[in-house]
Structure formats: structure tokens, C-alpha cells
Motif scaffolding. Sequence first.
Motif, short mmCIF file in Angstrom:
data_model
loop_
_atom_site.label_atom_id
_atom_site.label_comp_id
_atom_site.label_asym_id
_atom_site.label_seq_id
_atom_site.Cartn_x
_atom_site.Cartn_y
_atom_site.Cartn_z
N LEU A 13 -6.77 34.73 -55.85
CA LEU A 13 -5.33 34.70 -55.65
C LEU A 13 -4.93 35.64 -54.51
N SER A 14 -5.58 36.79 -54.42
CA SER A 14 -5.29 37.72 -53.32
C SER A 14 -5.52 37.06 -51.97
N ARG A 15 -6.65 36.34 -51.86
CA ARG A 15 -6.95 35.66 -50.59
C ARG A 15 -5.92 34.57 -50.29
N LEU A 16 -5.51 33.86 -51.35
CA LEU A 16 -4.51 32.80 -51.15
C LEU A 16 -3.16 33.40 -50.76
N MET A 17 -2.79 34.51 -51.34
CA MET A 17 -1.54 35.19 -50.97
C MET A 17 -1.57 35.59 -49.50
N LYS A 18 -2.70 36.07 -49.04
CA LYS A 18 -2.83 36.45 -47.63
C LYS A 18 -2.69 35.23 -46.73
N ARG A 19 -3.34 34.15 -47.07
CA ARG A 19 -3.28 32.93 -46.26
C ARG A 19 -1.87 32.35 -46.22
N ALA A 20 -1.15 32.45 -47.33
CA ALA A 20 0.18 31.85 -47.42
C ALA A 20 1.24 32.67 -46.68
N GLY A 21 0.95 33.95 -46.39
CA GLY A 21 1.90 34.75 -45.62
C GLY A 21 2.55 35.89 -46.36
N PHE A 22 1.96 36.35 -47.48
CA PHE A 22 2.52 37.51 -48.16
C PHE A 22 2.46 38.71 -47.22
N HIS A 23 3.57 39.44 -47.16
CA HIS A 23 3.69 40.53 -46.20
C HIS A 23 4.01 41.85 -46.89
N THR A 24 4.92 41.83 -47.86
CA THR A 24 5.32 43.03 -48.60
C THR A 24 5.01 42.80 -50.07
N ILE A 25 4.08 43.58 -50.62
CA ILE A 25 3.68 43.42 -52.02
C ILE A 25 4.06 44.68 -52.79
N ARG A 26 4.77 44.48 -53.88
CA ARG A 26 5.13 45.59 -54.77
C ARG A 26 4.53 45.31 -56.15
N ILE B 61 1.88 29.64 -59.44
CA ILE B 61 1.88 30.23 -58.10
C ILE B 61 0.73 29.70 -57.25
N THR B 62 -0.42 29.38 -57.85
CA THR B 62 -1.55 28.87 -57.06
C THR B 62 -1.22 27.53 -56.39
N PRO B 63 -0.77 26.50 -57.15
CA PRO B 63 -0.40 25.26 -56.45
C PRO B 63 0.79 25.44 -55.51
N LEU B 64 1.68 26.37 -55.82
CA LEU B 64 2.82 26.63 -54.94
C LEU B 64 2.33 27.14 -53.59
N LEU B 65 1.47 28.15 -53.62
CA LEU B 65 0.99 28.72 -52.35
C LEU B 65 0.06 27.76 -51.62
N GLU B 66 -0.69 26.99 -52.36
CA GLU B 66 -1.50 25.96 -51.70
C GLU B 66 -0.60 24.95 -50.98
N GLY B 67 0.56 24.66 -51.57
CA GLY B 67 1.53 23.78 -50.93
C GLY B 67 2.09 24.38 -49.66
N ILE B 68 2.33 25.69 -49.67
CA ILE B 68 2.83 26.38 -48.47
C ILE B 68 1.78 26.31 -47.36
N VAL B 69 0.54 26.58 -47.71
CA VAL B 69 -0.54 26.52 -46.71
C VAL B 69 -0.65 25.11 -46.14
N ALA B 70 -0.59 24.10 -47.02
CA ALA B 70 -0.71 22.71 -46.56
C ALA B 70 0.45 22.30 -45.67
N ALA B 71 1.64 22.88 -45.93
CA ALA B 71 2.82 22.55 -45.12
C ALA B 71 2.74 23.14 -43.72
#
Length: 448
Positions: A307-320, A276-286
Motif C-alpha cells: 500500500l505504501s508503494r501504491l500511495m507513492k505511485r498515486a501521488g501522496f504528498h503529505t502523510i499524517r 483505498i487500494t482499488p481507488l488508488l489503482e483507479g487514479i494510477v490508471a487514469a
Amino acid sequence: MNPSDTPHILLVNPWIHDFAAYDFWAKPLGLLTLGSILRDHGARISYMDCLDRFHPFAAAGPLPSARCGRGPYLKTVIAKPKGLDDIPRNYCRYGIPVEWFRNDLESLDPPDLVLVTSLMTYWYPGVRETIDVLKSVFPDVPVVLGGVYATLCADHARHTCGADRVVSGPGESAVLPLVAEFTGWSPAPRFDPQDLDALPRPALDLEHRLAYVPVLTSRGCPFKCAYCASHRLQPRRMRRSPASVVDEIVHWHANHGVDDFAFYDDALLVDAERHITPLLEGIVAAGVDVRFHTPNALHIREITRPLSRLMKRAGFHTIRLGLETTAFEGRQTMDCKVTGAEFVRTVGHLKAAGFGARQVGAYLLAGLPGQDFTGVEASIALVKQAGVTPVIAHYTPIPGTPMWSQAVAASRYDLEADPIFTNNAIFPCRSETFSWEALTRLKNLARV
């Protein structure tokens, strides 16, 4: 048909029959992946979604962005199943009216084969009605049923739903031989069903309107929770490459205007540094401006501060979060996913990253065998004290899970006789003290 001809294959997502249903970013990804495989091999594919909220005959509703793509299904009140007459709620067919479905079928060129999927075991009456209509319009066309219900309750499906064949388990390796058997068309496979990166994107472009896209970055789960059927449905743990997931998200956003994506993995955050870390880093880079939702719950102990900070940067909106209970001292028989300290720590990480109480919800199971009102009430209080939202999740007894025998023993219904009695809306394992009034009180307590 002539074996040399290209077959016409119809994919169908069936109706839901239930006391309640709502579109929480749900699409039949398995069925639509099979459709993409067949289309990539040259077959002609049609698709009908009996749950289609954007059917051409439907009145225009709120813009998808108003609810991040979610929304209520159309519904029609129907008779309750035998044995559930005492439930004080309306029982409905969720989805488009029968006449719309029939008209759509009659407008098609007759298919050579119909593939129908299924989800919840207790939704089989909607599957059966869907197949009945298909058979009435195309009496000579074979119908194959797959999906969750067909896997967990295969014998019941064979005797109940009217399909010509019931297929259990993942369908990628079975679909081409199955089509060859029924139509004579047999192209050489051009993909490896054991390599998730080799599979084409689900044929979500066949939807009338794409308000959101559900995404699976992996299959299977390393945990063996007593209430979960993940190991029966996906016995092998497999993952896609982060780059392929980023490409898919960018594709749907750039080419179809999709802003909302729901991760439906059973274990999205496991081995975060390699997935998930490289995945979200890829989203941010895109540089894509999108929203991510996790209706299938995240494993709490995997969420670190970075990871919480990266989730926020990548656009996580609804967390369960998959909390399930705060009775940590006695949960070893149920699962080993989290401790109280880990829950508090994770909530702190998410809040520090900027997530609000309404964005972060902790699932709490209600209706477990032997569970009483006070245990759930205490869990709600602790979740609210931590500063996030309690989300009541109704327990569903699932055949083949470790908790199944306890559910059978605790239920006032004969769960083994009919999957209809496993419906989580009726709390099939509730004790005498777990009443509808108690449920209303729990919901009121859970409000933030």
C-alpha cells in the motif's frame, strides 16, 4: 414566497474567531453538498464564504501550487472573549472584513432561506457574528444553522447564535423537508441520502478560486477513541464506491485545474483491499498527475509495504499518521489504534516507498488531562528517532466523548458552562507544569 416558485437559498460559511487559524485544505463539504442537492432539484443557490482567501477584493497572494493549495486567512484583531483576557495572544476574526461580507450580501437578490454551517465548538462567536450580519441585512429571512457545533452543542447554539432553527446531525435527509417548511417549495426527492454514491458532488464550483479540493470517500469510523466525536457526528459507517471517488478527482482536475486533494476520512485505509487500494489503482490508471494530502491522519496499522508503494505511485504528498502518543503501555484507556512495533514497521514501509521525513508526520496529542511535559517530550524523541516528523496536535475537549469527564475535572475553566473554554489553543486541560514556555520548547524539539 409562492409554493410553486423556485426558492433562492443562500449558503454561508461563517467566520472563525480564534487565537490561531490556517487553511489546511478546509472547505464546508457538508454545506456545499446540500447546495448541490438543492441545485439539482431546481433551487437557485448563492454561496458566500467568509473565509475566502481569494475574494475579489483580496490582494493576490502566492500561487496555490507554492503551498499545495494551503495558505493563511485574512484576519482582524478583535476583543478576547470574557474569561480569556489572560491569554497572551491576539484574538482574531479570521476571514474577509465585515464590510466586504455586508457589501456582498447587499448585492444579492434577497434569499428565501439562509443555511449556515459550523465547525469547532469554540468557534461559535464567529458563527454568531455571521448570523448577526445576515439578520441585519435580511431581517425577515429565516436562518438555519447546522454543522459540527450545532450537533455537539445544540442547546447552546439555540440559546446563543440567533438562528431561527438549529439542525443536528447529517443534513442530507433533512434539507428538502426543511426547505419545504420555510418556503413551501417541495420537490420530490431524487436521491437516497443513505447512499453516498447517490449524492451529487459538493458545489465547490461556487468558490471564487479552487486551489484544492477536500474529498470524503467514507463517513464514520469503526474505532471508538476516547478523545474523538466521530460516532456522535457520523453514527453510521458508510463508504462510496472507489469508482465514484476516482470520477470526482478526475472531474476537478480535468475541468477546474485542481492538482491538490485532501482526504478527510476518519478511516480512509480501513478494509484497504476493497476501498483505498482499488481507488488508488483507479487514479494510477487514469493517468492524472495530482498530489494527495491526509490532514485528518491515517491509521498506522493499515499501511502495508504494497500500500505504501501504491500511495507513492498515486501521488501522496503529505502523510499524517494518527500516533497520538508513544506511551504504548498505557494508551488502552485512550485508543487501541497502534502498537510501538506497528509504528516502526509502518515508518519503514513509507521510507522504503520513497517518502521523506518532511512528508511523513506523526500527530502527538498535547494537553491531555493529567499529561505532563516529559511524556510529550519523550514521544517527540521517539518519532524523530524513527526518522519522521513529530506534529504537535493540541487536545480539544469535546462534549459527549468518553474523555469529556476527565477533561472537565482537569480543566482550570468551567468547560460545561461555555464551549469557548474548550479552545485547544489555550490548553484548557493543562497542568501547572504545562506552560506556554513548555509549549514553545515542545515546538522547538519537534522541528526536523
